[in-house]
Design an enzyme around this catalytic site. Structure first.
Site, short mmCIF file in Angstrom:
data_model
loop_
_atom_site.label_atom_id
_atom_site.label_comp_id
_atom_site.label_asym_id
_atom_site.label_seq_id
_atom_site.Cartn_x
_atom_site.Cartn_y
_atom_site.Cartn_z
N HIS A 234 0.81 -1.21 0.00
CA HIS A 234 0.00 0.00 0.00
C HIS A 234 0.85 1.26 0.00
O HIS A 234 0.31 2.36 -0.11
CB HIS A 234 -0.96 -0.02 1.19
CG HIS A 234 -2.00 -1.09 1.08
ND1 HIS A 234 -3.05 -1.21 1.95
CD2 HIS A 234 -2.15 -2.10 0.18
CE1 HIS A 234 -3.80 -2.24 1.61
NE2 HIS A 234 -3.26 -2.80 0.54
N HIS A 484 -0.89 -13.27 -0.68
CA HIS A 484 -2.22 -13.86 -0.50
C HIS A 484 -2.10 -15.36 -0.19
O HIS A 484 -3.00 -15.93 0.43
CB HIS A 484 -3.07 -13.65 -1.75
CG HIS A 484 -3.37 -12.20 -2.01
ND1 HIS A 484 -3.91 -11.74 -3.20
CD2 HIS A 484 -3.18 -11.10 -1.24
CE1 HIS A 484 -4.06 -10.42 -3.13
NE2 HIS A 484 -3.62 -10.02 -1.96
#
Length: 756
Positions: A234, A484
């Site tokens: 991010h 993930h």
């Protein structure tokens, strides 16, 4: 096979790639009507691996040798009439930028039809046209036209002027960089299809077939790896996309709507009727919205590319934001401090992030109107509670540094304290990323090959103004989503004595960080992150994100993150996994059997059951399925892409913390203090209850190589801020000479609408 040697070749391949076609097309300056001469003998490319399907009815007609400026201007007028565009008064917002991108794509499509252009022509020829000599210049956003820079000591929040000669490199709203030409079905914008021309298997079919939840665990990495990885992701990348005007979340305007009521960017994911999970809830579709198209620098023509709303370098925008307006909103305005919420003052505990009040539902699932999520420099701060913990930790670190600098230099004003604390925190984030995070992900051998090892003493004079640090499309849409695979099914809380307390399902913490409003709970989650084992890096993905992502209150199902990864790569035009193996110098596979040994046999056979050809395998899926390299968490393809990106970020950042001879350079004494930075020290200093910790929190404690020590131990050193004291040889310089300066357009009119 010497895999690391092949990885080294990847960097050379990527750096030379842009030089391989420069003589195939000729912009003609001495013929007033001609914008580009097409070289009809140069029609093929090793990257043009699918047939050109853009043929007019009646067969292919050889194109003229010249595309005229008049033809471009007429195509522009036609596109603008169809799409419509009103130049914004003042601030350019993301939809404004996207509209220009749509017009440029429309022009590209018209020229392609008119001149029968091939993929090579679209990718290599059209971008050479000087659009400043056309009517396109009247709608080109200021940042994509002319910017003039004068360097200063402190970074701009928007990243402009990091590279003085190429001001948009690394800046917000710059288009993603491509390692390989895109694989759009129509050569321009339509999502990728099979090399046969048939549709690819549904992204949900790939998810349920290739990536079931088998619950394996890694034996060394902790969930802190996941936490830091997402925090850094991010810092790097967030593509522009349409948002719901009410809550600023993704619009839900695709599934179960007639075509005339669907959002024009809809690319919904089909869920088969026999789906083992969703059939129980009669779910046959998942909403999915495409990203905005970006203008290219100079508003050049060519195929679709998304834009990154964040900066491409490591600059702590997770803490500070990417616009001047929002950056000031996050500040207290006194002592260089960031605004915080003293929720636990009565208990003598440290502050939380401030509550998000302006758009309280943005990125947040609220059970009632009295609940509030948190506000930080990056809008996805509430995406999951673990990420919120990391944001809180680094905001506290900034305020701790600012207070320490005020003690050393009591005469410094708010602005000086803020900028100097920000400069130090960014350096800490860079140092921790390259010294604690990347060695776990890539391994020392890969880091050596790609020049990612930081210096132990002295300066590193490795800045290269010819390196563009913009984010690679394959990094954003695939490779850096490797984490993930590491996500746990449940997130654990542990006591200060390193004893398990409780756990909560991951899906119940996504967009619901409310546990942090309970005194002392954040420390327990951080203790859990350091003690809980991460899942293995493989093709097994927890059902918490393949069946329950963003689960709404009262529902027993959510969305599928893995399907989203596949769909995002396809709409970005990311070529298949095999193309990136070839780019990285790894063996090709023309049959599925040739993949045996690269990944597990069962995975190969599952691929064979749903894909027509190995060339069709999606990059994210193939990348997470590869066997990891020795000493690494990821396989050779993702190692190649991640290492290439992090090499560009380091070498292309004029403000990199190790550099000498820049306005932003630290003194050697200050740099040596920055080198003491450790994530364990940041945790120790910015929590209330934690008093013992392993030296490297991203790795499980080990008595010999990663011992658990007291926070007061000299084995976790502190930065000595006295090295920042004003002295006759190191005086404080007026801030007006410290900032990068931009001229040639009104920058205040371009601050993107990230902060509402």
């Amino acid at each position: 096979m010497a895999v690391p040697g092949l990885l080294q070749r990847c960097l050379i391949t990527v750096m030379c790639f842009s030089l391989s076609y420069s003589l195939q097309y000729s912009p003609v300056d001495d013929i007033s009507d001609c914008a580009l001469v097409l070289d009809l003998t140069a029609r093929s490319s090793v990257f043009d691996y699918t047939a050109n399907i853009l043929q007019q009815p009646g067969g292919y007609q050889p194109p003229p040798t010249c595309i005229t400026y008049d033809a471009i201007n007429q195509a522009y007028l036609d596109a603008r009439k169809r799409i419509g565009f009103t130049e914004p008064v003042g601030e350019w917002r993301h939809p404004d930028i996207a509209t220009v991108g749509e017009i440029l794509l429309d022009i590209t499509a018209q020229l392609t039809r008119t001149y029968g252009l091939s993929r090579d022509d679209i990718e290599k020829g059209l971008p050479q046209i000087d659009t400043s000599r056309t009517l396109i210049q009247e709608i080109c956003p200021p940042i994509f036209s002319t910017v003039e820079c004068r360097p200063g000591k402190y970074r701009r929040l928007d990243g402009l002027c990091n590279n003085v000669n190429n001001p948009t490199w690394g800046a917000t709203n710059a288009p993603y960089t491509r390692l390989i030409y895109p694989a759009f079905a129509d050569g321009i914008s339509d999502p990728r299809v099979s090399i046969s021309g048939n549709p690819l298997p549904s992204a949900r079919v790939v998810s349920r077939t290739i990536h079931p939840d088998e619950g394996f665990h890694d034996h060394a990495g902790t969930v802190m790896v996941v936490a830091w990885g997402q925090f850094m992701d991010h810092d790097f990348t967030l593509f522009g996309m349409p948002l719901d005007p009410r809550n600023k979340n993704e619009p839900e305007e695709c599934c179960n709507r007639p075509p005339q009521l669907k959002h024009p960017y809809c690319l919904e994911i089909e869920v088969p009727e026999d789906d083992y999970f969703y059939q129980k809830y009669k779910v046959k579709c998942q909403d999915f919205i495409r990203s905005f198209p970006s203008p290219k620098p100079g508003c050049k023509l060519g195929s679709r590319v998304p834009f990154n709303t964040l900066t491409g370098v490591i600059d702590g925008n997770t803490v500070y934001g990417v616009t001047e307006e929002f950056g000031r909103h996050l500040r207290m305005g006194v002592g260089g401090l960031l605004r915080m919420n003293p929720a636990f003052d009565e208990f003598g505990l440290k502050d939380l992030l401030p509550p998000k009040i302006d758009y309280p539902d943005e990125g947040c699932t609220r059970l009632n109107s009295t609940q509030f999520c948190f506000e930080a420099g990056e809008i996805r701060v509430n995406e999951q509670l673990v990420l919120t913990c990391m944001h809180t930790l680094m905001a506290r670190e900034h305020n701790k540094i600012a207070r320490g600098l005020a003690d050393v230099n009591p005469h410094w004003d708010d602005e000086t304290l803020y900028q100097e604390a920000r400069r130090i925190v960014i350096a800490e984030i860079q140092h921790i990323t390259y010294n604690e995070f990347l060695p776990i992900i890539l391994g020392k051998e890969v880091m050596e090959k790609f020049n990612l090892l930081t210096e132990k003493e002295g300066y590193w004079d490795g800045y290269d103004p010819e390196i563009n640090p913009n984010i690679l499309d394959a990094f954003s849409a695939a490779a850096f989503r490797f984490g993930h695979s590491l996500l746990p099914t449940a997130v654990e809380r542990w006591s200060k004595a390193h004893k398990f307390i409780a756990s909560k399902r991951l899906s119940d913490l996504i967009r619901r960080p409310y546990d942090l409003y309970r005194a002392g709970v954040m420390d327990e989650y951080l203790m859990g992150l350091m003690n809980q084992v991460a899942q293995a890096m493989d093709d097994s993905i927890t059902q918490e994100v393949t069946n329950h992502l963003l689960k709404k209150p009262g529902n027993r199902f959510g969305l599928d993150l893995v399907a989203f990864n596949m769909q995002r790569g396809r709409e970005f035009g990311i070529p298949g996994y095999m193309q990136f193996r070839k780019l990285c110098g790894l063996p090709d596979a023309n049959t599925f059997e040739e993949l045996l040994g690269t990944m597990s046999n069962s995975t190969v056979y599952r691929y064979q059951s749903i894909y027509e050809h190995p060339e069709d395998v999606d990059l994210w899926s193939g990348g997470v399925s590869e066997r990891p390299l020795p000493g690494s968490m990821v396989g050779p393809t993702f190692a190649c892409i991640i290492a290439t990106q992090l090499n560009y970020i380091r070498r292309g950042d004029r403000f990199w913390y190790e550099l000498p001879n820049q306005p932003s350079s630290f003194t050697l004494d200050q740099l040596n203090e920055i080198r003491k930075s450790k994530l364990s020290r940041v945790i120790c200093d910015n929590t209330d209850l934690i008093d013992t910790i392993q030296i490297y929190p991203m790795v499980l404690p080990d008595h010999d190589i990663n011992p658990r020590v007291p926070c007061r131990s000299a084995m976790i050193p502190r930065i000595d801020l006295s090295k920042w004291a004003d002295t006759p040889s190191n005086p404080s310089i007026p801030l007006s000479s410290h900032f990068d300066f931009v001229s040639s357009f009104d920058q205040s009119a371009f601050d993107p609408f990230l902060a509402k």
